[in-house]
Design a protein around this motif. Sequence first.
Motif, short mmCIF file in Angstrom:
data_model
loop_
_atom_site.label_atom_id
_atom_site.label_comp_id
_atom_site.label_asym_id
_atom_site.label_seq_id
_atom_site.Cartn_x
_atom_site.Cartn_y
_atom_site.Cartn_z
N MET A 45 -9.07 -0.78 -0.80
CA MET A 45 -7.58 -1.35 -0.19
C MET A 45 -7.05 -2.07 -1.52
O MET A 45 -5.58 -1.85 -1.89
CB MET A 45 -7.66 -2.35 0.57
N VAL A 46 -8.05 -2.79 -2.10
CA VAL A 46 -7.45 -3.44 -3.37
C VAL A 46 -6.98 -2.52 -4.54
O VAL A 46 -5.93 -2.63 -5.25
CB VAL A 46 -8.47 -4.37 -4.29
N VAL A 86 -12.76 6.09 4.00
CA VAL A 86 -12.98 4.71 4.09
C VAL A 86 -13.89 4.13 5.04
O VAL A 86 -14.03 4.71 6.07
CB VAL A 86 -11.45 4.18 4.11
N ARG A 89 -3.62 -0.80 -3.45
CA ARG A 89 -2.46 -1.72 -3.73
C ARG A 89 -2.31 -1.70 -5.18
O ARG A 89 -0.76 -2.01 -5.43
CB ARG A 89 -3.07 -2.90 -3.17
N LEU A 111 0.77 -1.19 -0.01
CA LEU A 111 -0.03 0.10 -0.06
C LEU A 111 0.95 1.30 -0.11
O LEU A 111 1.97 1.23 0.37
CB LEU A 111 -0.72 0.05 1.23
N GLY A 169 -15.33 -0.02 4.99
CA GLY A 169 -15.10 -1.35 5.02
C GLY A 169 -13.63 -1.65 4.21
O GLY A 169 -12.93 -2.41 4.58
N GLY A 170 -13.57 -0.67 3.27
CA GLY A 170 -12.17 -0.81 2.54
C GLY A 170 -12.18 -1.97 1.65
O GLY A 170 -10.78 -2.24 1.01
N THR A 171 -13.12 -2.96 1.45
CA THR A 171 -13.03 -4.20 0.59
C THR A 171 -12.41 -3.84 -0.78
O THR A 171 -12.01 -4.59 -1.66
CB THR A 171 -14.11 -4.93 0.74
#
Lengths: 163, 331
Positions: B38-39, B31, B42, B4, B33-35
């Motif tokens: 985050m992906v 943000v 990244r 990240l 849940g960031g599901t």
Amino acid sequence: MQRDPPSSQVKIRRFRLNGRMRDVLVADSTLLVETLRETFGLTGTKQGCDGGECGACTVLIDGKPRLACLTRTEECEGRDVETIEGLAKNGRMSRLQRAFHERLGTQCGYCTPGMIMAAEGLLRRNPMPDAAAIRAALAGNLCRCTGYVKIIEAVEEAARQAP
Amino acid sequence: MEVLPRFEVVRPSTVAAAIAAHQGGQASRFVAGGTDLMVNLRHGLGTPERLIDLRHIPALCTIATENGGMTIGAAVTLAEILAHPEIRHRYPALATAAGAVGAPAHREAATIGGNLCLDTRCVFYNRSAWAREANGFCLKHRGETCHVAPTGQRCHAAFSGDLAPALLVYGATIEIAGEASLRRVPLSDLYAEDGAAHLRLAPNELLTRIYLPPDPWPALYAKARARGAIDFPLAGVAVALRAEAGEVVGLRAALTGTNPRPFLLAGVEALHGERLDESWLDRLGKLVQKQVSPMRTTLLAAQYRRRVASALARRLAAALGGMTAEGGAAA
């Protein structure tokens, strides 16, 4: 750690890990899967796709399944994190671990920790799930060896055993 | 492993503090849940310096019944929606849509606000940084060409949230909080038909609440996807239908996964006041085929998604109208 974040972004975070309170000095942008594997050496939690698609890094946070590759370590502050290493007690495998072993629910084993943690989350919520509930609970966990039948049988077997 | 970008996380406890914590532009991101975020981070899709975590704001984490309708905070998780008896009973299409997102572990983290503000998706966008760079990036991020439609100047990435169509057919409205403003608008006003800028929100504006009106029509949601879990919709359809003595007196249909925004099907009035039979279903199916515009943003063919959207709409309408299940493409 390959990065060196500014000190403002590094803090001590305290959470319960497999029953023990732990403090960890961690950057805000560090993912739980990195902390578990690289700081605590708990390599049972697997890194599969790193994108929330395979379920290999499933752990329990406050008893519910979560993906360690999508969860920042700082989110765990004050919470209860459980990994596959926390299931065996006094050298005895948990009922799910035993059932996966006896029912041949494991082949290469890479998906197994995630499968077992997802199934553990299910059995705590629903101690006697039917096959459909087991399939739904494991829908996010990919296995490239077994074809899933043995895995579902293993969870059914574990459910039949008293905890 | 792609790591990240460096960022700090702040945890405001009020909506006002969350908005004040936003530094404007792309340097800060809200943000929950960031599901999805985050992906994407990244993959190098954005390099925020600050994430503002909304899950420490109690006002955004509650579900309440008010004036006969329901109010859902933007940071309520999909698992909470799925487990809520009143939502399951009164707004079943919303519960179905929540249960169609990701897998159980995603739904414990992912939120309704996050699903409504989900970034649009495309096979040329949702991939690793090196793959995008090798391809000259794309119109949506750092590039100048849309690889889906290279001659055009528009991004065709598809909106892929599951909850929006269900909320659209229930007539949901949303509350948006800004620095010095609080507005309540129909959910459809949140979206624009542009894959690179599909949300009509200033960077420091925040979706705070979702209001479901009382007396919901009977409604259903269904989605087509390659894998039985995890996958985003190739097409997702919600239909709400009121019928009296075999005659349609009210119809709403909404779609996701096929266009840069989720949208309510236009022209459904022409189908009111008629008997719900095979020829009526054909007309509904054609209406859907005309208005969806799937492009090559997924691994499956656009034409398949057009047809599956139409088939799902027919199937849901038939079920709501009490007709027996008809044949067609499988979901």
